[in-house]
Scaffold this motif. Structure first.
Motif, PDB file in Angstrom:
ATOM      1  N   ALA A   9       0.846  -1.188   0.000  1.00  0.00           N
ATOM      2  CA  ALA A   9       0.000   0.000   0.000  1.00  0.00           C
ATOM      3  C   ALA A   9       0.884   1.241   0.000  1.00  0.00           C
ATOM      4  O   ALA A   9       1.987   1.237   0.552  1.00  0.00           O
ATOM      5  CB  ALA A   9      -0.909  -0.016   1.217  1.00  0.00           C
ATOM      6  N   ALA A 128     -10.686  -1.547  -9.962  1.00  0.00           N
ATOM      7  CA  ALA A 128     -11.068  -2.583  -9.008  1.00  0.00           C
ATOM      8  C   ALA A 128     -11.162  -3.951  -9.679  1.00  0.00           C
ATOM      9  O   ALA A 128     -10.776  -4.968  -9.102  1.00  0.00           O
ATOM     10  CB  ALA A 128     -12.398  -2.213  -8.351  1.00  0.00           C
ATOM     11  N   GLN A 133      -8.352  -4.750  -6.836  1.00  0.00           N
ATOM     12  CA  GLN A 133      -8.430  -3.929  -5.642  1.00  0.00           C
ATOM     13  C   GLN A 133      -9.813  -4.036  -5.030  1.00  0.00           C
ATOM     14  O   GLN A 133     -10.795  -4.317  -5.727  1.00  0.00           O
ATOM     15  CB  GLN A 133      -8.083  -2.479  -5.976  1.00  0.00           C
ATOM     16  CG  GLN A 133      -6.641  -2.317  -6.420  1.00  0.00           C
ATOM     17  CD  GLN A 133      -6.308  -0.878  -6.781  1.00  0.00           C
ATOM     18  OE1 GLN A 133      -7.178  -0.110  -7.140  1.00  0.00           O
ATOM     19  NE2 GLN A 133      -5.037  -0.529  -6.691  1.00  0.00           N
ATOM     20  N   ARG A 134      -9.885  -3.825  -3.724  1.00  0.00           N
ATOM     21  CA  ARG A 134     -11.138  -4.018  -3.009  1.00  0.00           C
ATOM     22  C   ARG A 134     -11.442  -2.783  -2.168  1.00  0.00           C
ATOM     23  O   ARG A 134     -11.124  -2.737  -0.978  1.00  0.00           O
ATOM     24  CB  ARG A 134     -11.056  -5.263  -2.136  1.00  0.00           C
ATOM     25  CG  ARG A 134     -12.391  -5.680  -1.519  1.00  0.00           C
ATOM     26  CD  ARG A 134     -12.279  -7.037  -0.874  1.00  0.00           C
ATOM     27  NE  ARG A 134     -11.167  -7.097   0.064  1.00  0.00           N
ATOM     28  CZ  ARG A 134     -10.745  -8.205   0.658  1.00  0.00           C
ATOM     29  NH1 ARG A 134     -11.328  -9.346   0.389  1.00  0.00           N
ATOM     30  NH2 ARG A 134      -9.736  -8.160   1.503  1.00  0.00           N
ATOM     31  N   GLY A 251      -2.137   5.291  -6.068  1.00  0.00           N
ATOM     32  CA  GLY A 251      -3.106   4.243  -6.348  1.00  0.00           C
ATOM     33  C   GLY A 251      -4.217   4.741  -7.255  1.00  0.00           C
ATOM     34  O   GLY A 251      -4.726   5.852  -7.083  1.00  0.00           O
ATOM     35  N   VAL A 301      -8.819   1.141   1.324  1.00  0.00           N
ATOM     36  CA  VAL A 301      -8.840   0.388   0.073  1.00  0.00           C
ATOM     37  C   VAL A 301      -7.800  -0.710   0.190  1.00  0.00           C
ATOM     38  O   VAL A 301      -6.654  -0.442   0.529  1.00  0.00           O
ATOM     39  CB  VAL A 301      -8.510   1.291  -1.140  1.00  0.00           C
ATOM     40  CG1 VAL A 301      -8.523   0.470  -2.421  1.00  0.00           C
ATOM     41  CG2 VAL A 301      -9.475   2.453  -1.228  1.00  0.00           C
ATOM     42  N   SER A 302      -8.187  -1.958  -0.072  1.00  0.00           N
ATOM     43  CA  SER A 302      -7.261  -3.078   0.053  1.00  0.00           C
ATOM     44  C   SER A 302      -7.393  -3.986  -1.143  1.00  0.00           C
ATOM     45  O   SER A 302      -8.266  -3.812  -1.994  1.00  0.00           O
ATOM     46  CB  SER A 302      -7.526  -3.864   1.347  1.00  0.00           C
ATOM     47  OG  SER A 302      -8.841  -4.382   1.340  1.00  0.00           O
ATOM     48  N   GLY A 303      -6.508  -4.977  -1.224  1.00  0.00           N
ATOM     49  CA  GLY A 303      -6.539  -5.922  -2.340  1.00  0.00           C
ATOM     50  C   GLY A 303      -6.477  -7.349  -1.847  1.00  0.00           C
ATOM     51  O   GLY A 303      -5.655  -7.677  -0.999  1.00  0.00           O
ATOM     52  N   ALA A 312      -3.376   1.181  -3.684  1.00  0.00           N
ATOM     53  CA  ALA A 312      -4.713   1.706  -3.944  1.00  0.00           C
ATOM     54  C   ALA A 312      -4.723   3.202  -3.807  1.00  0.00           C
ATOM     55  O   ALA A 312      -3.995   3.776  -3.037  1.00  0.00           O
ATOM     56  CB  ALA A 312      -5.700   1.107  -2.969  1.00  0.00           C
TER      57      ALA A 312
END
Length: 312
Positions: A9, A128, A133-134, A251, A301-303, A312
């Motif tokens: 990140a 996304a 990405q989540r 990101g 925001v995470s992956g 992100a």
């Protein structure tokens, strides 16, 4: 497009730099709408042909890129990136400017500004999906709220009525979103200014002959040529130096939301460039969108790449 590897990140410093560079790119891009309208004119007073503006701006920027890449002795992109660069070129060089120029023959800059305001949300969706990405539900809430504000502004301006040019504008939005994500991915592996440079140089065998073949036979005003020079040097080239670097640092999902401000900046720039009037409600909408962008950048925001976060 191949699946990206996991990446850490962004740090707070990188995120802050990413937002500032992204904002600079947005300011440059915000002038694209009024300057393109200036270049192509309207149905009642056409200036430069939209197809020539599309090919010519990419050809001129490509020739500048040849000089720049030679001056800095930029290495050739690795083979693994050529597909990504080709995808970026399809959206950046061809799709977005062509759809935009054709649409601006039919609608004014203010109408185009509010319709293309959905580009940040489209970019976040593409990012996304492609980058795995989540974003959090709160982030999506901010993105949707910003998009809703833009659409509400469009409805207020046009009474909720869609016109033929809206389809062209939405085509430009889709091309722009795909190109931004592809360019940001390439910018994570090589300098952002090299990315747009190689994209434009690789497109020269197509854009340069097309520009010469489409060279206008009818005279155009100096203002139209001035608009053409702006979209060639700034919108097509220098703006991406800042924009791709900002997306790579902060990101794609996060920094792309800064572009929610672009339609309102375009409206502000349309006042001195095109003589359009700015109404007080526009300022209120702009302030509301700025608040949404400020909140959105703070949402997590995470992956889901094996439990690790992606940029992100």
């Amino acid at each position: 497009m191949p699946t990206p590897a996991a990446a850490p990140a962004p740090s707070p410093v990188a995120l802050r730099r990413g937002f500032w560079l992204g904002a600079l790119g947005v300011v440059i891009f915000a002038m694209t709408l009024p300057m393109t309208r200036l270049a192509v004119g309207d149905v009642s007073a056409p200036q430069l042909p939209p197809a020539f503006v599309t090919a010519g701006r990419a050809a001129l920027a490509g020739l500048l890129s040849v000089l720049y890449l030679a001056a800095v002795r930029a290495p050739r992109p690795p083979r693994a990136l050529w597909a990504t660069l080709a995808l970026s070129a399809a959206g950046t060089v061809l799709g977005f400017p062509l759809f935009l120029a054709l649409a601006l023959r039919q609608v004014d800059a203010m109408h185009a500004a509010v319709v293309t305001g959905v580009l940040p949300l489209a970019t976040a969706v593409v990012a996304a999906l492609v980058l795995r990405q989540r974003p959090s539900a709160a982030f999506w809430a901010c993105a949707v709220a910003g998009c809703g504000l833009v659409l509400a502004f469009a409805a207020w301006q046009g009474g909720g009525r869609l016109v033929a040019g809206d389809g062209l504008l939405l085509g430009a939005v889709l091309c722009g979103a795909i190109a931004y994500v592809a360019g940001a991915r390439a910018s994570a592996a090589m300098p952002a200014e090299h990315v747009i440079g190689w994209v434009l140089v690789a497109s020269l065998p197509l854009t340069l002959p097309a520009a010469l073949w489409l060279w206008p036979v009818q005279p155009a005003t100096p203002a139209a040529w001035g608009g053409f020079l702006y979209v060639s040097v700034f919108s097509m080239w220098l703006g991406f130096f800042a924009w791709y670097r900002g997306l790579a640092l902060g990101g794609v999902v996060r920094v792309s939301q800064v572009q929610l401000l672009q339609p309102f900046l375009a409206l502000l720039f349309a006042v001195p460039v095109l003589g359009e009037r700015l109404q007080p409600a526009t300022v209120l909408f702009a302030l509301a969108v700025m608040a949404v962008v400020f909140l959105g950048r703070r949402m997590p925001v995470s992956g889901p790449v094996r439990g690790k976060a992606v940029a992100a």
